[in-house]
Design a protein around this motif. Structure first.
Motif, PDB file in Angstrom:
ATOM      1  N   ASP A  13       1.219  -1.072  -0.375  1.00 52.91           N
ATOM      2  CA  ASP A  13      -0.138  -0.348   0.074  1.00 52.91           C
ATOM      3  C   ASP A  13       0.951   1.200  -0.149  1.00 52.91           C
ATOM      4  O   ASP A  13       2.005   2.255   0.876  1.00 52.91           O
ATOM      5  CB  ASP A  13      -1.144   0.007   1.076  1.00 52.91           C
ATOM      6  N   LYS A  15       0.723   4.347   0.869  1.00 52.36           N
ATOM      7  CA  LYS A  15       0.239   4.761   2.067  1.00 52.36           C
ATOM      8  C   LYS A  15       0.802   4.600   3.156  1.00 52.36           C
ATOM      9  O   LYS A  15       1.320   5.853   3.489  1.00 52.36           O
ATOM     10  CB  LYS A  15      -1.196   4.963   2.086  1.00 52.36           C
ATOM     11  N   ASN A  38       2.987   8.368  -8.099  1.00 46.88           N
ATOM     12  CA  ASN A  38       2.220   8.714  -6.562  1.00 46.88           C
ATOM     13  C   ASN A  38       3.091   9.475  -5.779  1.00 46.88           C
ATOM     14  O   ASN A  38       2.272   9.562  -4.677  1.00 46.88           O
ATOM     15  CB  ASN A  38       1.953   7.230  -5.614  1.00 46.88           C
TER      16      ASN A  38
END
Length: 223
Positions: A13, A15, A38
């Motif tokens: 992930d 994040k 990203n």
């Protein structure tokens, strides 16, 4: 936590990423583009320095947030929950996570002490499946068993001296317990289980790898 490798990067992930170390000779354009798209922080680093930090890193080391474990309250009306009784080998753990994800099992329970936890090896071995399975860490397995019994679960512990699993009429809500690689199911967990089940063995070898045994039983229950 530090993890490494191209496959790991593609499966984590984003994040959770704090920063990325890229070797000065790293040439994977797809990964470089994903990092930039990203807006992930990255640092070009001497490949020899990276090799000293983590071996077999494939030119990429990722620093991510510590793994977040779930709780028993996360378990709702799942038909099959897996519990690991002080498993020690991270490769076994990773392989079990992959099997659980493939079968649609959402929750795996592990003890806080004296057992494998989620680390870099587990993440690599699970090949992305870790993102789709809830790993629940508890301080006491027997307390967890009792709470699950209150939710209507029946506890089936795997042991070579148990009943052939093919002869068992399994309950609608099952907790399957897989034991330690060397010692198997602990006595206290065995004593608090509703049924001890086994895999029939016809060869000279009298035991199976923990991840293999887990896979057989996971797919055998309810089939």
């Amino acid at each position: 936590m530090r993890v490494c490798g191209k496959n790991v990067f593609n499966e984590i992930d984003y994040k959770s990423v704090r920063k990325i170390l890229l070797a000065d000779n790293f040439k994977d354009k797809d990964i470089i583009n994903k990092i930039k798209e990203n807006k992930l922080k990255y640092i070009i680093t001497d490949s020899k320095v990276m090799d000293k930090m983590m071996s077999h890193n494939q030119g990429i080391i990722i620093e991510i947030d510590d793994f977040k474990y779930g709780s028993l309250e996360d378990i709702k009306d799942e038909s099959l929950v897996l519990m690991l009784d002080h498993l020690e080998d991270p490769h076994n753990f990773g392989a079990i996570i992959r099997t659980c994800e493939a079968k649609g099992i959402k929750s795996i329970i592990i003890p806080k002490d004296r057992g494998v936890t989620v680390n870099e090896t587990v993440m690599k071995t699970s090949s992305g499946a870790l993102n789709h399975v809830n790993i629940i860490m508890v301080t006491n397995l027997v307390n967890a068993i009792n709470k699950l019994k209150e939710k209507g679960y029946f506890i089936y512990a795997a042991d070579m001296d148990g009943i052939n699993y093919r002869d068992v009429n399994f309950a609608d809500k099952v907790v399957l317990v897989i034991g330690n690689e060397g010692n198997g199911i602990s006595k206290i967990v065995s004593d608090n289980s509703d049924e001890i089940i086994s895999i029939p063995m016809k060869g000279v070898v009298n035991s199976l790898n923990a991840s293999v045994a887990a896979a057989i039983l996971i797919y055998g229950i309810g089939e």
